[in-house]
Design a protein around this motif. Structure first.
Motif, PDB file in Angstrom:
ATOM      1  N   ASP A 258       0.813  -1.186  -0.097  1.00 31.59           N
ATOM      2  CA  ASP A 258       0.133   0.171  -0.085  1.00 31.59           C
ATOM      3  C   ASP A 258       0.898   0.927  -0.025  1.00 31.59           C
ATOM      4  O   ASP A 258       1.508   1.494   0.964  1.00 31.59           O
ATOM      5  N   LEU A 259       0.867   1.811  -1.011  1.00 30.09           N
ATOM      6  CA  LEU A 259       1.762   3.169  -1.305  1.00 30.09           C
ATOM      7  C   LEU A 259       0.885   4.384  -1.421  1.00 30.09           C
ATOM      8  O   LEU A 259       1.372   5.483  -1.758  1.00 30.09           O
ATOM      9  N   SER A 260      -0.436   4.079  -1.296  1.00 28.72           N
ATOM     10  CA  SER A 260      -1.323   5.214  -1.504  1.00 28.72           C
ATOM     11  C   SER A 260      -1.372   6.288  -0.780  1.00 28.72           C
ATOM     12  O   SER A 260      -0.607   6.466   0.520  1.00 28.72           O
ATOM     13  N   ARG A 261      -1.640   7.869  -1.373  1.00 34.87           N
ATOM     14  CA  ARG A 261      -1.591   8.955  -0.519  1.00 34.87           C
ATOM     15  C   ARG A 261      -0.315   9.399  -0.362  1.00 34.87           C
ATOM     16  O   ARG A 261       0.210   9.552   0.848  1.00 34.87           O
ATOM     17  N   ASN A 262       0.739   9.245  -1.313  1.00 29.27           N
ATOM     18  CA  ASN A 262       2.094   9.744  -1.198  1.00 29.27           C
ATOM     19  C   ASN A 262       2.365  10.721  -2.390  1.00 29.27           C
ATOM     20  O   ASN A 262       1.379  10.947  -3.139  1.00 29.27           O
ATOM     21  N   GLN A 263       3.525  11.104  -2.579  1.00 29.63           N
ATOM     22  CA  GLN A 263       3.753  11.674  -3.848  1.00 29.63           C
ATOM     23  C   GLN A 263       4.729  10.812  -4.730  1.00 29.63           C
ATOM     24  O   GLN A 263       5.790  11.434  -5.458  1.00 29.63           O
ATOM     25  N   PHE A 264       4.732   9.548  -4.691  1.00 29.04           N
ATOM     26  CA  PHE A 264       5.830   8.564  -5.436  1.00 29.04           C
ATOM     27  C   PHE A 264       5.510   9.030  -6.952  1.00 29.04           C
ATOM     28  O   PHE A 264       4.180   9.311  -7.469  1.00 29.04           O
ATOM     29  N   GLU A 265       6.559   8.985  -7.687  1.00 26.85           N
ATOM     30  CA  GLU A 265       6.513   9.322  -9.023  1.00 26.85           C
ATOM     31  C   GLU A 265       7.476   8.587  -9.992  1.00 26.85           C
ATOM     32  O   GLU A 265       8.602   8.668  -9.801  1.00 26.85           O
ATOM     33  N   PHE A 266       6.898   7.507 -10.594  1.00 29.43           N
ATOM     34  CA  PHE A 266       7.730   6.500 -11.472  1.00 29.43           C
ATOM     35  C   PHE A 266       7.048   6.151 -12.346  1.00 29.43           C
ATOM     36  O   PHE A 266       5.631   6.136 -12.537  1.00 29.43           O
ATOM     37  N   ASP A 267       7.610   5.511 -13.545  1.00 31.43           N
ATOM     38  CA  ASP A 267       7.232   4.851 -14.400  1.00 31.43           C
ATOM     39  C   ASP A 267       6.579   3.463 -14.191  1.00 31.43           C
ATOM     40  O   ASP A 267       7.392   2.492 -14.045  1.00 31.43           O
ATOM     41  N   LEU A 268       5.303   3.103 -14.318  1.00 32.92           N
ATOM     42  CA  LEU A 268       4.776   1.969 -14.039  1.00 32.92           C
ATOM     43  C   LEU A 268       4.668   0.784 -15.289  1.00 32.92           C
ATOM     44  O   LEU A 268       4.963  -0.539 -14.961  1.00 32.92           O
ATOM     45  N   THR A 269       5.191   1.277 -16.430  1.00 32.69           N
ATOM     46  CA  THR A 269       5.181   0.510 -17.721  1.00 32.69           C
ATOM     47  C   THR A 269       6.048  -0.803 -17.455  1.00 32.69           C
ATOM     48  O   THR A 269       5.755  -1.692 -17.784  1.00 32.69           O
ATOM     49  N   LYS A 270       7.128  -0.406 -16.792  1.00 34.05           N
ATOM     50  CA  LYS A 270       8.286  -1.741 -16.963  1.00 34.05           C
ATOM     51  C   LYS A 270       8.134  -2.378 -15.552  1.00 34.05           C
ATOM     52  O   LYS A 270       9.160  -3.221 -15.409  1.00 34.05           O
ATOM     53  N   VAL A 271       7.296  -2.169 -14.663  1.00 35.45           N
ATOM     54  CA  VAL A 271       7.332  -2.630 -13.301  1.00 35.45           C
ATOM     55  C   VAL A 271       6.918  -4.164 -13.696  1.00 35.45           C
ATOM     56  O   VAL A 271       6.065  -4.303 -14.296  1.00 35.45           O
ATOM     57  N   LYS A 272       7.641  -5.081 -12.964  1.00 43.99           N
ATOM     58  CA  LYS A 272       7.136  -6.446 -12.892  1.00 43.99           C
ATOM     59  C   LYS A 272       6.675  -6.935 -11.556  1.00 43.99           C
ATOM     60  O   LYS A 272       7.475  -6.708 -10.430  1.00 43.99           O
ATOM     61  N   PHE A 273       5.462  -7.402 -11.517  1.00 40.75           N
ATOM     62  CA  PHE A 273       5.017  -7.551 -10.260  1.00 40.75           C
ATOM     63  C   PHE A 273       5.107  -8.864  -9.683  1.00 40.75           C
ATOM     64  O   PHE A 273       5.128 -10.132 -10.465  1.00 40.75           O
ATOM     65  N   PRO A 274       5.443  -9.088  -8.134  1.00 38.55           N
ATOM     66  CA  PRO A 274       5.365 -10.386  -7.770  1.00 38.55           C
ATOM     67  C   PRO A 274       3.992 -11.317  -7.861  1.00 38.55           C
ATOM     68  O   PRO A 274       3.190 -10.524  -7.613  1.00 38.55           O
ATOM     69  N   MET A 275       4.063 -12.589  -8.057  1.00 44.24           N
ATOM     70  CA  MET A 275       2.976 -13.206  -8.434  1.00 44.24           C
ATOM     71  C   MET A 275       2.122 -13.349  -7.335  1.00 44.24           C
ATOM     72  O   MET A 275       1.050 -13.803  -7.034  1.00 44.24           O
ATOM     73  N   SER A 276       2.812 -13.028  -6.084  1.00 47.12           N
ATOM     74  CA  SER A 276       2.229 -13.660  -4.740  1.00 47.12           C
ATOM     75  C   SER A 276       1.252 -12.312  -4.143  1.00 47.12           C
ATOM     76  O   SER A 276       0.736 -12.284  -3.455  1.00 47.12           O
TER      77      SER A 276
END
Ligand SMILES: *[C@@H]1O[C@H](CO)[C@@H](O)[C@H](O)[C@H]1NC(C)=O
Ligand SMILES: *[C@@H]1O[C@H](CO)[C@@H](O)[C@H](O)[C@H]1NC(C)=O
Ligand SMILES: *[C@@H]1O[C@H](CO)[C@@H](O)[C@H](O)[C@H]1NC(C)=O
Length: 348
Positions: A258-276
């Motif tokens: 849960d990273l909600s309600r911050n000011q994170f700024e990054f490109d989601l396009t290349k993110v690889k998510f853990p299957m879990s």
């Protein structure tokens, strides 16, 4: 004759007095039953420093502390291993500070003080004597001041819960020395500063649950955090920059992010998510790029929210993606496709 009589009365009174004192000061007397005399003394001091509260009415002088409520006594050693005070009704209440005599119960494995808004002050240094303490839960109190850096001396600690207090200052880098720690909950305080660099290298079990939500933490999160496993809640803070290192499909099996309600700024396009992954909330940040197509493969995903970001492009079609409500996607720059509107005006 008269004199002799009053003398013997005196004498018996004196004997009675001595006997009573003996019971009081040498608790090895039968009245204490299995209770260890030194534990008895510490518990009586705890009761006294909390002003004999209603909660501790079962802690009667000269009775067996192994029979009292709010404590647990080990069956083999007869030593007190748990001290647990949880306010559950409107009756009674504790006020004052966490008793420093808690540190005089050397076999304590667990301390719980929970939901007493009139418990103030800080955590007493004396608890660093508790070498068996595995769980420290001091939540929903009114503790203030900095989170003590001496907590690093509680080497047996697996759980540290200090949520819902008024702790200020920054997170002591020292805490990463807790080599048995499995979960740390510092959420709902007034902590400032950033996450210590050391937090990426907890020496202990690989699964760490880190809850830091609802503070005033800021800055970038350390790259080393990527090695974390388990769950991480950084919501409602002022973090900036990249958080993509948290999604490391090869290095972890994070299931709650849960990273909600911050000011994170990054490109989601290349993110690889853990299957879990089961829970992913990225809402209310400045995340850009597209939602990667691989996300359809996350079969266990139950909560997903990327609303209020700068994402664009077509929402991947398939998997669980269309089962989420459109509010999981709304308020993005140019995100489209079901469950949002179609992409007909978009060359996506
Ligand atoms: C807590 O403190 C307030 C203010 O001093 C007092 O009114 C209230 O009765 C206290 N509650 C308990 C449970 O001690
Ligand atoms: C770490 O903790 C100890 C107390 O346990 C303290 O004396 C020391 O200054 C701390 N180090 C840092 C860097 O905070
Ligand atoms: C997603 O998050 C936003 C912002 O907090 C909220 O309004 C919305 O209800 C959430 N939607 C879902 C499906 O969780």
């Amino acid at each position: 004759m008269k004199i002799q009589h009053s003398f013997s009365l005196y004498y018996s009174l004196l004997l009675l007095f001595l006997a009573t004192t003996a019971i009081l000061i040498s608790p090895s007397h039968g009245a204490l039953g299995k209770c260890n005399p030194s534990d008895y003394k510490a518990l009586m001091n705890i009761k006294k420093s909390l002003n004999n509260p209603y909660e501790l009415t079962s802690w009667k002088p000269n009775t067996d502390c192994c029979e009292w409520y709010e404590v647990k006594c080990d069956r083999k050693t007869n030593r007190i291993t748990e001290l647990s005070l949880v306010r559950s009704s409107s009756v009674g209440g504790l006020s004052g500070q966490i008793p420093s005599s808690s540190g005089s119960l050397p076999y304590l494995e667990s301390i719980v003080f929970r939901n007493y808004k009139n418990i103030t002050g800080s955590i007493p240094l004396s608890i660093t004597k508790l070498k068996h303490l595995s769980s420290l839960d001091l939540s929903y109190l009114s503790l203030s001041g900095p989170v003590p850096n001496f907590l690093n001396q509680l080497t047996a600690l697996t759980y540290l819960g200090l949520s819902f207090n008024q702790f200020t200052g920054s997170i002591p880098p020292n805490l990463s020395e807790l080599k048995n720690l499995v979960a740390m909950d510092l959420s709902m305080n007034r902590l400032t500063g950033s996450i210590p660099e050391t937090f990426g290298s907890f020496p202990g079990p690989t699964t760490l649950h880190l809850y830091l939500s609802h503070n005033q933490l800021s800055g970038r999160i350390p790259k080393s955090l990527g090695a974390l496993d388990g769950s991480i809640d950084l919501s409602w803070n002022r973090f900036v920059g990249d958080a993509s290192m948290l999604f490391n499909p090869y290095h972890g099996s994070a299931y709650y992010i849960d990273l909600s309600r911050n000011q994170f700024e990054f490109d989601l396009t290349k993110v690889k998510f853990p299957m879990s992954l089961i829970w992913l909330d990225l809402s209310h940040n400045k995340i850009f790029g597209r939602i990667p197509d691989e996300i359809k493969g996350l079969v266990g995903l139950q909560t997903f929210n990327v609303s209020y970001n700068n994402l664009c492009g077509k929402i991947p079609y398939g998997g669980k993606m269309q089962s989420f409500h459109n509010t999981a996607y709304f308020h993005n720059k140019r995100l489209c496709g079901p469950p949002l509107m179609g992409c007909k005006n978009l060359n996506a």
